[in-house]
Design a protein around this motif. Structure first.
Motif, PDB file in Angstrom:
ATOM      1  N   VAL A  22      38.851  -7.758  34.524  1.00 31.86           N
ATOM      2  CA  VAL A  22      39.192  -6.850  33.427  1.00 31.86           C
ATOM      3  C   VAL A  22      40.387  -5.993  33.833  1.00 31.86           C
ATOM      4  N   ALA A  23      41.456  -6.052  33.047  1.00 26.96           N
ATOM      5  CA  ALA A  23      42.596  -5.153  33.223  1.00 26.96           C
ATOM      6  C   ALA A  23      42.329  -3.929  32.359  1.00 26.96           C
ATOM      7  N   ALA A  24      42.179  -2.769  32.994  1.00 27.30           N
ATOM      8  CA  ALA A  24      41.730  -1.577  32.275  1.00 27.30           C
ATOM      9  C   ALA A  24      42.700  -0.416  32.447  1.00 27.30           C
ATOM     10  N   ALA A  25      42.912   0.311  31.364  1.00 26.61           N
ATOM     11  CA  ALA A  25      43.733   1.521  31.409  1.00 26.61           C
ATOM     12  C   ALA A  25      43.164   2.490  32.436  1.00 26.61           C
ATOM     13  N   ALA A  26      44.048   3.233  33.094  1.00 26.63           N
ATOM     14  CA  ALA A  26      43.641   4.076  34.218  1.00 26.63           C
ATOM     15  C   ALA A  26      42.612   5.134  33.837  1.00 26.63           C
ATOM     16  N   ASP A  27      42.638   5.615  32.595  1.00 24.29           N
ATOM     17  CA  ASP A  27      41.690   6.664  32.209  1.00 24.29           C
ATOM     18  C   ASP A  27      40.251   6.172  32.190  1.00 24.29           C
ATOM     19  N   LEU A  28      40.047   4.849  32.275  1.00 25.48           N
ATOM     20  CA  LEU A  28      38.710   4.270  32.172  1.00 25.48           C
ATOM     21  C   LEU A  28      38.006   4.108  33.515  1.00 25.48           C
ATOM     22  N   ARG A  29      38.679   4.438  34.604  1.00 25.44           N
ATOM     23  CA  ARG A  29      38.132   4.136  35.928  1.00 25.44           C
ATOM     24  C   ARG A  29      36.702   4.651  36.118  1.00 25.44           C
ATOM     25  N   PHE A  30      36.423   5.860  35.674  1.00 28.38           N
ATOM     26  CA  PHE A  30      35.124   6.461  35.970  1.00 28.38           C
ATOM     27  C   PHE A  30      34.065   6.109  34.932  1.00 28.38           C
ATOM     28  N   LYS A  47      29.567 -10.757  37.192  1.00 28.33           N
ATOM     29  CA  LYS A  47      30.127  -9.752  38.092  1.00 28.33           C
ATOM     30  C   LYS A  47      31.447  -9.276  37.504  1.00 28.33           C
ATOM     31  N   LEU A  48      31.598  -7.954  37.373  1.00 27.60           N
ATOM     32  CA  LEU A  48      32.816  -7.389  36.799  1.00 27.60           C
ATOM     33  C   LEU A  48      33.793  -6.999  37.900  1.00 27.60           C
ATOM     34  N   LYS A  49      35.042  -7.384  37.714  1.00 26.33           N
ATOM     35  CA  LYS A  49      36.114  -7.021  38.638  1.00 26.33           C
ATOM     36  C   LYS A  49      37.198  -6.308  37.831  1.00 26.33           C
ATOM     37  N   PHE A  50      37.532  -5.073  38.228  1.00 28.34           N
ATOM     38  CA  PHE A  50      38.482  -4.273  37.460  1.00 28.34           C
ATOM     39  C   PHE A  50      39.802  -4.090  38.202  1.00 28.34           C
ATOM     40  N   ILE A  51      40.868  -4.120  37.421  1.00 29.58           N
ATOM     41  CA  ILE A  51      42.197  -3.758  37.897  1.00 29.58           C
ATOM     42  C   ILE A  51      42.659  -2.620  36.998  1.00 29.58           C
ATOM     43  N   TYR A  52      43.040  -1.490  37.591  1.00 23.47           N
ATOM     44  CA  TYR A  52      43.408  -0.315  36.803  1.00 23.47           C
ATOM     45  C   TYR A  52      44.912  -0.068  36.857  1.00 23.47           C
TER      46      TYR A  52
END
Length: 245
Positions: A22-30, A47-52
């Motif tokens: 998942v490519a996610a906007a930085a405000d979503l990290r928490f 399994k979720l893998k995030f890139i912020y």
């Protein structure tokens, strides 16, 4: 026999487990930390893998073929562009962000935002070229009719998290940042905040889309649909986001 059964279970998990990138906007990290815990409890096979990062940068990377399953932008503009270009399935808004004036300086009164911005020697704003919260920040300066008076004081963060860090570390006196970040354990109660009136900037409606090049379409769609579930909506609200109608 027991050892064989255990091995079989482990092997099954390895073979059938799916990693969703998942490519996610930085405000979503928490907020995504809480959403991930809930999702992976409901769907242990995934399994979720995030890139912020900044939404505009992700848009360019997806167009260039970077392998992403789901794109969670800080606006609806970039997902809609990918959809129109045939690179994403139909997007949907998942939350509405709020912009906040933030400072840790004791001598700055955020309840008078115009004066606070004028008094500041440095103002942190996310880069408006790639970050929707940065566009909202610049719009706010125009709303208070002070953009030209303070434009030389602006320090741009690569994304909204870096922008908030500039303020928290006192590398900027004030910042225009995402309200959701200021409700996290890392920043909650660490400074003073003032919610910028909605009239000062275009609503920050944030949208998501499944990328058509995904090799995990079923799992990607499962996570995409989860974002709009009642349980997920409760988490969005707990981090200060509005919910699109």
């Amino acid at each position: 026999m027991k050892k064989f059964v255990v091995f079989g279970l482990l092997a099954s998990k390895i073979v059938f487990g799916t990693t969703i990138t998942v490519a996610a906007a930085a405000d979503l990290r928490f907020v995504l930390q809480d959403l991930t815990a809930l999702y992976e409890k409901q769907y242990p096979q995934d399994k979720l893998k995030f890139i912020y990062g900044a939404s505009g940068n992700f848009y360019n990377q997806i167009r260039a073929g970077y392998p992403i399953d789901v794109f969670m932008s800080a606006d609806t503009h970039y997902p809609e562009l990918l959809y129109k270009q045939g690179l994403a399935y139909k997007p949907r808004p998942y939350a509405i962000g709020k912009l906040t004036l933030f400072t840790v300086e004791p001598n700055i009164n955020v309840n008078n935002p115009k004066l606070a911005l004028l008094k500041a020697s440095k103002i942190a704003i996310a880069n408006p070229r790639v970050a929707p919260y940065g566009i909202a920040g610049i719009s706010t300066l125009h709303c208070y009719h002070i953009y030209h008076a303070v434009k030389n004081k602006i320090v741009f963060g690569e994304n909204i998290i870096q922008t908030a860090q500039y303020v928290a570390s006192k590398n900027a006196d004030v910042g225009l940042v995402s309200y959701s970040l200021l409700l996290t354990p890392q920043l909650k109660g660490k400074g003073k905040i003032y919610l910028i009136p909605q009239a000062c900037y275009k609503p920050i409606v944030q949208g998501a889309a499944v990328i058509k090049s995904t090799k995990n379409k079923n799992a990607a769609m499962r996570f995409f649909n989860f974002l709009y579930s009642p349980q997920a909506i409760a988490i969005w609200k707990s981090f200060g986001y509005g919910i699109p109608k």
